[in-house]
Motif scaffolding. Structure first.
Motif, PDB file in Angstrom:
ATOM      1  N   LEU A  35      90.585  50.627  25.287  1.00 12.84           N
ATOM      2  CA  LEU A  35      91.433  50.808  23.965  1.00 12.84           C
ATOM      3  C   LEU A  35      92.909  49.883  24.283  1.00 12.84           C
ATOM      4  O   LEU A  35      93.404  49.297  23.060  1.00 12.84           O
ATOM      5  CB  LEU A  35      91.909  52.337  23.843  1.00 12.84           C
ATOM      6  N   LEU A  36      93.372  49.771  25.367  1.00 15.15           N
ATOM      7  CA  LEU A  36      94.432  49.026  25.504  1.00 15.15           C
ATOM      8  C   LEU A  36      93.889  47.324  25.011  1.00 15.15           C
ATOM      9  O   LEU A  36      94.791  46.951  24.337  1.00 15.15           O
ATOM     10  CB  LEU A  36      94.854  48.640  27.022  1.00 15.15           C
ATOM     11  N   TYR A  37      92.864  46.776  25.511  1.00 14.44           N
ATOM     12  CA  TYR A  37      92.545  45.419  25.105  1.00 14.44           C
ATOM     13  C   TYR A  37      92.131  45.613  23.483  1.00 14.44           C
ATOM     14  O   TYR A  37      92.174  44.486  22.806  1.00 14.44           O
ATOM     15  CB  TYR A  37      91.259  45.137  25.923  1.00 14.44           C
ATOM     16  N   VAL A  40      95.234  45.121  21.647  1.00 12.91           N
ATOM     17  CA  VAL A  40      95.847  43.824  21.927  1.00 12.91           C
ATOM     18  C   VAL A  40      95.178  42.985  20.798  1.00 12.91           C
ATOM     19  O   VAL A  40      95.858  42.089  20.064  1.00 12.91           O
ATOM     20  CB  VAL A  40      95.699  43.270  23.123  1.00 12.91           C
ATOM     21  N   GLY A  41      93.702  43.040  20.802  1.00 17.35           N
ATOM     22  CA  GLY A  41      92.904  42.180  19.849  1.00 17.35           C
ATOM     23  C   GLY A  41      93.368  42.515  18.356  1.00 17.35           C
ATOM     24  O   GLY A  41      93.326  41.542  17.510  1.00 17.35           O
ATOM     25  N   ALA A  42      93.747  43.885  18.192  1.00 16.44           N
ATOM     26  CA  ALA A  42      93.805  44.103  16.690  1.00 16.44           C
ATOM     27  C   ALA A  42      95.079  43.876  16.300  1.00 16.44           C
ATOM     28  O   ALA A  42      95.254  43.601  14.941  1.00 16.44           O
ATOM     29  CB  ALA A  42      93.638  45.397  16.527  1.00 16.44           C
ATOM     30  N   LYS A  43      96.238  43.347  17.101  1.00 14.78           N
ATOM     31  CA  LYS A  43      97.805  43.408  16.805  1.00 14.78           C
ATOM     32  C   LYS A  43      97.802  41.804  16.313  1.00 14.78           C
ATOM     33  O   LYS A  43      98.558  41.886  15.449  1.00 14.78           O
ATOM     34  CB  LYS A  43      98.433  43.539  18.056  1.00 14.78           C
ATOM     35  N   GLY A  53     104.207  43.789  24.347  1.00 14.68           N
ATOM     36  CA  GLY A  53     104.735  44.879  23.640  1.00 14.68           C
ATOM     37  C   GLY A  53     104.019  45.935  23.207  1.00 14.68           C
ATOM     38  O   GLY A  53     104.520  46.832  22.209  1.00 14.68           O
ATOM     39  N   LEU A  54     102.982  46.434  23.958  1.00 12.99           N
ATOM     40  CA  LEU A  54     102.076  47.222  23.458  1.00 12.99           C
ATOM     41  C   LEU A  54     102.775  48.750  23.421  1.00 12.99           C
ATOM     42  O   LEU A  54     103.315  48.965  24.221  1.00 12.99           O
ATOM     43  CB  LEU A  54     100.928  47.468  24.155  1.00 12.99           C
ATOM     44  N   LEU A  59      98.163  52.039  19.867  1.00 17.17           N
ATOM     45  CA  LEU A  59      96.931  52.632  20.401  1.00 17.17           C
ATOM     46  C   LEU A  59      96.615  53.616  19.671  1.00 17.17           C
ATOM     47  O   LEU A  59      95.306  54.126  19.673  1.00 17.17           O
ATOM     48  CB  LEU A  59      97.130  53.174  21.756  1.00 17.17           C
ATOM     49  N   ALA A  60      97.388  54.085  18.468  1.00 22.01           N
ATOM     50  CA  ALA A  60      96.845  55.069  17.505  1.00 22.01           C
ATOM     51  C   ALA A  60      96.196  54.886  16.289  1.00 22.01           C
ATOM     52  O   ALA A  60      95.601  55.448  15.406  1.00 22.01           O
ATOM     53  CB  ALA A  60      98.050  56.037  17.335  1.00 22.01           C
ATOM     54  N   ARG A  61      95.911  53.156  16.122  1.00 19.66           N
ATOM     55  CA  ARG A  61      95.398  52.764  14.899  1.00 19.66           C
ATOM     56  C   ARG A  61      93.918  53.393  14.874  1.00 19.66           C
ATOM     57  O   ARG A  61      93.238  53.603  15.609  1.00 19.66           O
ATOM     58  CB  ARG A  61      95.258  51.334  15.203  1.00 19.66           C
TER      59      ARG A  61
END
Ligand code: DC
Length: 200
Positions: A35-37, A40-43, A53-54, A59-61
Protein backbone atom coordinates in the motif's frame (compact mmCIF):
# COMPACT_ATOMS: atom_id res chain seq x y z
CA UNK A 1 7.34 -8.28 23.49
CA UNK A 2 8.92 -7.82 20.06
CA UNK A 3 7.94 -10.42 17.47
CA UNK A 4 7.89 -10.02 13.69
CA UNK A 5 6.22 -12.15 11.06
CA UNK A 6 7.64 -11.30 7.62
CA UNK A 7 5.53 -12.40 4.66
CA UNK A 8 6.89 -11.98 1.14
CA UNK A 9 5.79 -13.20 -2.24
CA UNK A 10 4.47 -12.16 -5.66
CA UNK A 11 1.17 -10.40 -6.36
CA UNK A 12 -2.07 -12.31 -5.65
CA UNK A 13 -0.37 -15.26 -3.96
CA UNK A 14 -2.43 -14.79 -0.79
CA UNK A 15 0.00 -12.76 1.38
CA UNK A 16 -2.60 -10.21 2.40
CA UNK A 17 -5.19 -12.73 3.51
CA UNK A 18 -2.62 -14.79 5.39
CA UNK A 19 -1.15 -11.65 6.96
CA UNK A 20 -4.49 -10.39 8.20
CA UNK A 21 -5.47 -13.79 9.60
CA UNK A 22 -2.14 -14.28 11.40
CA UNK A 23 -2.32 -10.76 12.87
CA UNK A 24 -5.89 -11.30 14.09
CA UNK A 25 -5.10 -14.70 15.59
CA UNK A 26 -2.15 -13.45 17.66
CA UNK A 27 -3.27 -9.86 18.26
CA UNK A 28 -0.37 -8.42 16.23
CA UNK A 29 -0.44 -5.19 14.22
CA UNK A 30 -0.52 -5.68 10.43
CA UNK A 31 1.09 -3.59 7.69
CA UNK A 32 0.42 -4.17 4.00
CA UNK A 33 3.63 -2.57 2.72
CA UNK A 34 2.42 -2.76 -0.91
CA UNK A 35 0.00 0.00 0.00
CA UNK A 36 2.93 2.37 0.67
CA UNK A 37 4.29 1.84 -2.86
CA UNK A 38 0.79 2.03 -4.33
CA UNK A 39 0.26 5.40 -2.61
CA UNK A 40 3.59 6.70 -3.93
CA UNK A 41 2.70 5.61 -7.47
CA UNK A 42 -0.76 7.16 -7.26
CA UNK A 43 0.48 10.48 -5.91
CA UNK A 44 2.24 11.41 -9.15
CA UNK A 45 5.02 13.97 -9.47
CA UNK A 46 8.51 13.12 -8.26
CA UNK A 47 8.27 9.62 -6.70
CA UNK A 48 11.11 10.18 -4.20
CA UNK A 49 9.48 13.39 -2.93
CA UNK A 50 6.14 11.56 -2.80
CA UNK A 51 7.67 8.75 -0.71
CA UNK A 52 9.33 11.20 1.68
CA UNK A 53 6.11 13.13 2.18
CA UNK A 54 3.72 10.18 2.41
CA UNK A 55 0.90 10.80 4.87
CA UNK A 56 -2.22 9.10 6.21
CA UNK A 57 -4.48 10.75 3.58
CA UNK A 58 -2.34 9.26 0.78
CA UNK A 59 -2.84 5.77 2.20
CA UNK A 60 -6.59 6.27 2.60
CA UNK A 61 -7.25 6.84 -1.15
CA UNK A 62 -9.85 4.47 -2.54
CA UNK A 63 -8.10 3.92 -5.89
CA UNK A 64 -5.02 2.08 -4.63
CA UNK A 65 -6.25 -1.49 -5.21
CA UNK A 66 -6.60 -1.42 -9.00
CA UNK A 67 -4.33 -3.34 -11.41
CA UNK A 68 -3.11 0.00 -12.75
CA UNK A 69 -2.14 1.19 -9.26
CA UNK A 70 -0.27 -2.10 -8.81
CA UNK A 71 1.71 -1.55 -11.99
CA UNK A 72 2.51 2.06 -11.02
CA UNK A 73 3.60 0.83 -7.57
CA UNK A 74 5.87 -1.79 -9.11
CA UNK A 75 7.52 0.90 -11.28
CA UNK A 76 8.21 3.39 -8.47
CA UNK A 77 9.32 0.50 -6.21
CA UNK A 78 12.35 -0.02 -8.47
CA UNK A 79 13.66 3.49 -7.60
CA UNK A 80 16.23 3.20 -4.76
CA UNK A 81 15.35 6.66 -3.33
CA UNK A 82 11.72 5.60 -2.97
CA UNK A 83 12.66 2.40 -1.13
CA UNK A 84 15.12 4.24 1.12
CA UNK A 85 12.45 6.77 2.12
CA UNK A 86 10.13 3.98 3.30
CA UNK A 87 12.63 1.80 5.20
CA UNK A 88 12.57 3.49 8.63
CA UNK A 89 8.80 3.53 8.93
CA UNK A 90 8.60 -0.19 8.07
CA UNK A 91 11.45 -1.13 10.43
CA UNK A 92 9.89 0.74 13.33
CA UNK A 93 6.55 -0.92 12.63
CA UNK A 94 8.19 -4.36 12.49
CA UNK A 95 9.97 -3.99 15.82
CA UNK A 96 7.30 -2.06 17.73
CA UNK A 97 6.12 -3.46 21.04
CA UNK A 98 3.23 -5.94 20.74
CA UNK A 99 4.14 -7.96 17.65
CA UNK A 100 3.77 -7.18 13.96
CA UNK A 101 2.99 -8.85 10.66
CA UNK A 102 4.29 -7.16 7.51
CA UNK A 103 3.61 -8.38 4.01
CA UNK A 104 5.49 -7.27 0.93
CA UNK A 105 8.42 -8.25 -1.29
CA UNK A 106 11.55 -7.56 0.81
CA UNK A 107 10.41 -7.87 4.41
CA UNK A 108 12.39 -11.00 5.34
CA UNK A 109 15.39 -10.07 3.19
CA UNK A 110 15.87 -6.30 3.70
CA UNK A 111 13.38 -4.65 6.07
CA UNK A 112 13.53 -7.18 8.89
CA UNK A 113 16.07 -9.97 8.36
CA UNK A 114 15.84 -10.64 12.12
CA UNK A 115 12.10 -11.51 11.88
CA UNK A 116 11.21 -14.44 14.11
CA UNK A 117 9.05 -16.02 11.40
CA UNK A 118 9.55 -15.64 7.64
CA UNK A 119 7.04 -16.91 5.14
CA UNK A 120 7.32 -16.87 1.36
CA UNK A 121 3.83 -17.19 -0.07
CA UNK A 122 3.69 -18.04 -3.75
CA UNK A 123 1.53 -19.65 -6.45
CA UNK A 124 1.84 -20.21 -10.19
CA UNK A 125 1.33 -17.13 -12.39
CA UNK A 126 -1.71 -18.81 -13.99
CA UNK A 127 -3.42 -19.41 -10.65
CA UNK A 128 -2.65 -15.89 -9.42
CA UNK A 129 -3.92 -14.31 -12.65
CA UNK A 130 -7.14 -16.34 -12.46
CA UNK A 131 -7.73 -15.13 -8.86
CA UNK A 132 -7.22 -11.48 -9.86
CA UNK A 133 -9.40 -11.93 -12.93
CA UNK A 134 -12.20 -13.40 -10.82
CA UNK A 135 -11.91 -10.48 -8.37
CA UNK A 136 -12.34 -8.17 -11.37
CA UNK A 137 -15.61 -9.85 -12.33
CA UNK A 138 -14.42 -12.85 -14.39
CA UNK A 139 -16.22 -13.21 -17.75
CA UNK A 140 -18.43 -10.24 -16.86
CA UNK A 141 -15.44 -8.05 -15.95
CA UNK A 142 -13.65 -5.54 -18.13
CA UNK A 143 -10.43 -7.52 -18.68
CA UNK A 144 -9.75 -10.82 -20.44
CA UNK A 145 -7.85 -13.44 -18.44
CA UNK A 146 -4.94 -13.28 -20.90
CA UNK A 147 -4.49 -9.54 -20.21
CA UNK A 148 -4.48 -10.09 -16.45
CA UNK A 149 -1.95 -12.93 -16.85
CA UNK A 150 0.30 -10.65 -18.93
CA UNK A 151 0.16 -8.00 -16.19
CA UNK A 152 0.95 -10.55 -13.49
CA UNK A 153 3.99 -11.78 -15.47
CA UNK A 154 5.08 -8.22 -16.19
CA UNK A 155 4.93 -7.29 -12.50
CA UNK A 156 6.74 -10.50 -11.43
CA UNK A 157 9.55 -9.78 -13.89
CA UNK A 158 9.94 -6.21 -12.62
CA UNK A 159 9.71 -7.07 -8.91
CA UNK A 160 12.13 -10.01 -9.22
CA UNK A 161 14.48 -8.38 -11.70
CA UNK A 162 15.13 -4.99 -10.10
CA UNK A 163 18.59 -4.32 -8.68
CA UNK A 164 17.45 -2.90 -5.33
CA UNK A 165 15.72 -5.35 -2.93
CA UNK A 166 14.39 -7.74 -5.60
CA UNK A 167 11.63 -10.16 -4.64
CA UNK A 168 13.12 -13.46 -3.47
CA UNK A 169 12.60 -15.87 -0.61
CA UNK A 170 14.91 -15.41 2.37
CA UNK A 171 17.14 -18.46 2.89
CA UNK A 172 15.33 -19.25 6.15
CA UNK A 173 11.79 -18.61 4.91
CA UNK A 174 9.08 -21.27 4.96
CA UNK A 175 7.73 -21.47 1.40
CA UNK A 176 3.94 -21.85 1.14
CA UNK A 177 2.76 -22.59 -2.40
CA UNK A 178 -0.96 -21.77 -2.43
CA UNK A 179 -1.57 -22.94 -6.04
CA UNK A 180 -3.44 -26.04 -4.86
CA UNK A 181 -4.37 -24.95 -1.33
CA UNK A 182 -7.62 -23.51 -0.06
CA UNK A 183 -7.35 -20.23 1.87
CA UNK A 184 -8.08 -22.12 5.09
CA UNK A 185 -5.32 -24.66 4.43
CA UNK A 186 -2.77 -21.95 3.60
CA UNK A 187 -3.73 -19.95 6.71
CA UNK A 188 -3.40 -23.11 8.84
CA UNK A 189 0.19 -23.64 7.62
CA UNK A 190 1.07 -20.03 8.46
CA UNK A 191 -0.58 -20.15 11.90
CA UNK A 192 1.29 -23.35 12.74
CA UNK A 193 4.61 -21.76 11.73
CA UNK A 194 3.98 -18.80 14.05
CA UNK A 195 2.73 -20.99 16.88
CA UNK A 196 5.94 -23.01 16.72
CA UNK A 197 8.02 -19.89 17.46
CA UNK A 198 5.75 -17.66 19.52
CA UNK A 199 5.22 -18.05 23.25
CA UNK A 200 2.73 -15.45 24.50
O1 DC B 1 1.65 -6.25 -2.70
P1 DC B 1 1.15 -5.24 -3.75
O2 DC B 1 0.63 -5.92 -4.97
O3 DC B 1 0.19 -4.28 -3.19
O4 DC B 1 2.46 -4.41 -4.17
C1 DC B 1 2.45 -3.46 -5.20
C2 DC B 1 3.85 -3.26 -5.73
O5 DC B 1 4.65 -2.59 -4.75
C3 DC B 1 4.62 -4.52 -6.07
O6 DC B 1 4.41 -4.92 -7.41
C4 DC B 1 6.05 -4.16 -5.80
C5 DC B 1 5.98 -3.08 -4.76
N1 DC B 1 6.36 -3.53 -3.42
C6 DC B 1 7.69 -3.61 -3.11
O7 DC B 1 8.52 -3.36 -3.98
N2 DC B 1 8.09 -3.93 -1.85
C7 DC B 1 7.20 -4.22 -0.91
N3 DC B 1 7.63 -4.54 0.33
C8 DC B 1 5.81 -4.20 -1.21
C9 DC B 1 5.42 -3.87 -2.48
Amino acid sequence: MIFTVAIDGPAAAGKGTIGRRVAAAFGFAHLDTGLLYRAVGAKGGDPVAAARGLGAADLARDDLRTLEAGQAASRVAAIPGVRAALVDFQRRFARAEGGAVLDGRDIGTVICPEAEVKLYVTASAEVRARRRWQELGGEAGAKPLAAVLAEVRDRDARDMGRADAPLRAAADALVIDTSDLTIEAAVAVALAAVRAKFTP
